[in-house]
Design an enzyme around this catalytic site. Structure first.
Site, PDB file in Angstrom:
ATOM      1  N   ASP A 245       0.811  -1.204   0.000  1.00 20.37           N
ATOM      2  CA  ASP A 245       0.000   0.000   0.000  1.00 20.37           C
ATOM      3  C   ASP A 245       0.852   1.264   0.000  1.00 20.37           C
ATOM      4  O   ASP A 245       1.789   1.396   0.804  1.00 20.37           O
ATOM      5  CB  ASP A 245      -0.918  -0.004   1.240  1.00 20.37           C
ATOM      6  CG  ASP A 245      -1.815   1.214   1.306  1.00 20.37           C
ATOM      7  OD1 ASP A 245      -2.669   1.353   0.411  1.00 20.37           O
ATOM      8  OD2 ASP A 245      -1.633   2.024   2.231  1.00 20.37           O
ATOM      9  N   GLU A 282       1.582  -0.083  -4.773  1.00 19.21           N
ATOM     10  CA  GLU A 282       0.727   1.027  -5.166  1.00 19.21           C
ATOM     11  C   GLU A 282       1.540   2.297  -4.998  1.00 19.21           C
ATOM     12  O   GLU A 282       2.134   2.524  -3.937  1.00 19.21           O
ATOM     13  CB  GLU A 282      -0.515   1.105  -4.288  1.00 19.21           C
ATOM     14  CG  GLU A 282      -1.402   2.294  -4.626  1.00 19.21           C
ATOM     15  CD  GLU A 282      -2.242   2.778  -3.450  1.00 19.21           C
ATOM     16  OE1 GLU A 282      -3.211   3.520  -3.693  1.00 19.21           O
ATOM     17  OE2 GLU A 282      -1.936   2.439  -2.304  1.00 19.21           O
TER      18      GLU A 282
END
Length: 579
Positions: A245, A282
């Site tokens: 993330d 990401e």
């Protein structure tokens, strides 16, 4: 008998409480403490007392059966009876990824309940299931991005064995499993790491709280903590890869960045285990160095989420221009994304008021995940609207056609395949009144700039906000939802059947478009995808040839050797009859 160990250079005295009995620990020179306790073993509850305060959960707790503030519990990973020895994940070049949130994927919201829905994914054509974070976080439900016990599967989802049963069941059906992990920050409640050691640094700050100490004094042990966490999920829980993330929030100035170090560690683990493992970051930096090999000065990761493709597609479908959508809108941006992955590759961004990104420089489309929806793009809207709540069925089919004929690895968000009408809202369940109030007020401030009234923004703490976000599987019985599901199945089958749709060759993608008439034509080898984004009947020019219509979202009005007429929001996939 069990030897307890904990890295805790900050306190001057450490004891471990095991099954209610306190045992003093011995400090080593490197800041680690040890104590061998008998009797103690799998199932024993324990915690650490730091300078006579506590007990606190183990930073590496394998199980938190009573939540983030409770005692840790010892676990024997070897006790689980795996049956997936022969499973090997398909390569990302062949993947169709399905992102899901355990708490809302089924009415029960557990690992075991999710198993009952796996056959639906297999029949759809999914190859990889991607779980939103499942490590222990505060409360019984939430998104999971405010986790604090990174090694412990969430108690309300079914704990360690429940997660292993889910992964094992996926592998039995030929499904690989990816896990979303958050290494850029920890949640505010139950975050006791700072009492043990300098896991965080005051030199940096993230939008979500203190930054992780990846590059300061004692950062070797901090890196080891996160690296060991990644290895645990891949080794002990048999995950096939991790989604990392928001790595743009990693603040790290060391010569060998943590992400590069992690990439090397996972490659070594894959060789040791004899099965492929992937890391998918990401990042909003549009920086291909994440994917370049270390020999080229990169981090050696496998693929990344491609937000530019999403933003360009969403803006073209909806006309939205607020926030980061200010940088998108023309079909030229969507055409650029299909050819280039990044729309912003050292190009000026109005939203950022500076140049942004870097050219991908020869990377395959298989190094990027492409999607029309995901948890962020739905849940970070004030009302959690899915694309199905913003556009009609024709544009939903158009979006799906572009996702599955694009040169990227396609990703769906749970329920997208049938146009689910349930929102995916931001929800929390913090039992602490002050924290609950802060989350509620912060959410309202966040959307005030968009003109939303506070009373129009769902309360994250309201149990009804969570309940409304659960998928309604009964929708599949309705003809309109069943038709969209069938459309997705046929697109996935087509992608798998046609080599030109699966080669990932960005250099072979050709696009033509007309901004005024709102049409886009994408060529990939023998394949052509014709899209009418407009609100009226439109004739689209085709390369002169003999054409076979393979899929169409609505009846094709006229097909000539050099043109195709499509209705409003229509899309057709064609193949040259001549090689």
């Amino acid at each position: 008998m069990h030897t307890f160990r904990v890295w805790a250079p900050i306190p001057g005295k450490v004891a471990v409480v095991v099954n209610g009995q306190r045992h003093l620990m011995t400090r080593r020179a490197d800041g680690w403490w040890e104590a061998t306790v008998a009797p103690a073993g799998p199932g024993s509850d324990y915690g650490f007392v730091l300078d006579d305060e506590g007990p606190f959960p183990d930073p590496r707790s394998p199980w938190q059966p009573r939540g983030v503030h409770g005692l840790s519990r010892l676990l024997d990973h070897d006790a689980f009876a795996w049956s997936d020895a022969g499973f090997r994940a398909r390569p990302l070049a062949e993947a169709v990824v399905y992102e899901l949130h355990i708490g809302t994927f089924t009415p029960e919201g557990t690992f075991d309940a999710a198993i009952a829905r796996l056959d639906h994914l297999v029949e759809l054509g999914i190859t990889h299931v991607e779980l939103m974070p499942v490590n222990e976080f505060n409360g019984d439900h939430g998104w999971g991005y405010d986790g604090v016990d990174l090694f412990a599967p969430h108690h309300a989802y079914g704990g360690p064995d429940g997660l292993k049963r889910l992964v094992n069941a996926c592998h039995a059906r030929g499904l690989a499993v990816l896990l979303d992990v958050v290494y850029n920050h920890l949640g505010p409640a139950g975050n006791y790491l700072g009492r043990f050691a300098p896991y965080f640094t005051p030199r940096y700050h993230t939008p979500w709280g203190p930054a992780v100490n990846f590059d300061g004094a004692d950062s070797d042990e901090v890196r080891a903590f996160f690296g060991d966490n990644a290895r645990q999920w891949l080794r002990d829980y048999h995950f096939d890869g991790l989604r990392l993330d928001a790595v743009h929030a990693f603040l790290d100035t060391r010569a060998v960045p943590f992400l590069e170090e992690l990439g090397g560690a996972v490659r070594r683990l894959a060789a040791e285990l004899g099965r492929p493992l992937v890391l998918i970051p990401e990042s909003d930096l549009n920086d291909p160095r994440l994917l370049w090999p270390p020999e080229r000065g990169g981090f050696g990761l496998d693929a990344q989420w491609s937000d530019d493709f999403h933003h360009a597609l969403h803006a073209a479908l909806t006309g939205e221009r607020a926030g980061y959508y200010a940088d998108f809108g023309p079909l030229a941006d969507l055409a650029r994304a299909l050819v280039n992955a990044y729309v912003y590759d050292d190009r000026y961004s109005i939203h950022r008021r500076r140049r942004h990104g870097r050219p991908h420089d020869g990377l395959s489309g298989h190094r990027f995940l492409g999607y029309a929806q995901n948890h962020d793009q739905i849940g970070n809207r004030a009302r959690g609207e899915r694309l199905s709540q913003l556009v009609g069925p024709g544009r939903l089919k158009l979006a799906a056609a572009l996702v599955f004929t694009a040169p990227f690895v396609p990703l769906l968000f749970q329920g997208e395949e049938w146009g689910a009408r349930t929102p995916f809202l931001y929800f929390t369940a913090h039992p602490e009144p002050d924290l609950a109030r802060a989350v509620r007020e912060g959410r309202r401030r966040e959307f005030a700039a968009f003109g939303w009234k506070p009373e129009d923004i769902p309360d994250p703490q309201d149990p009804g906000t969570f309940a409304r976000s659960k998928l309604d599987w009964s929708e599949l019985a309705q003809p309109s939802h069943a038709a969209l599901l069938d459309w997705h199945r046929r697109l996935i089958q087509l992608r798998r059947r046609e080599p030109d749709l699966a080669d990932g060759r960005l250099d072979r993608v050709r696009t033509r478009f007309d901004e005024a008439r709102r049409w886009l034509v994408v060529e990939r080898g023998r394949m052509v995808v014709a899209c009418n984004f407009g609100d009226r009947l439109c004739a689209l020019p085709l390369p002169a040839d003999r054409w076979e219509v393979l899929l169409t979202s609505a009846p094709v009005t006229v097909l000539n050797p050099d043109s195709l007429t499509l209705p409003e929001a229509g899309v057709a996939v064609l193949r040259r009859e001549n090689a």
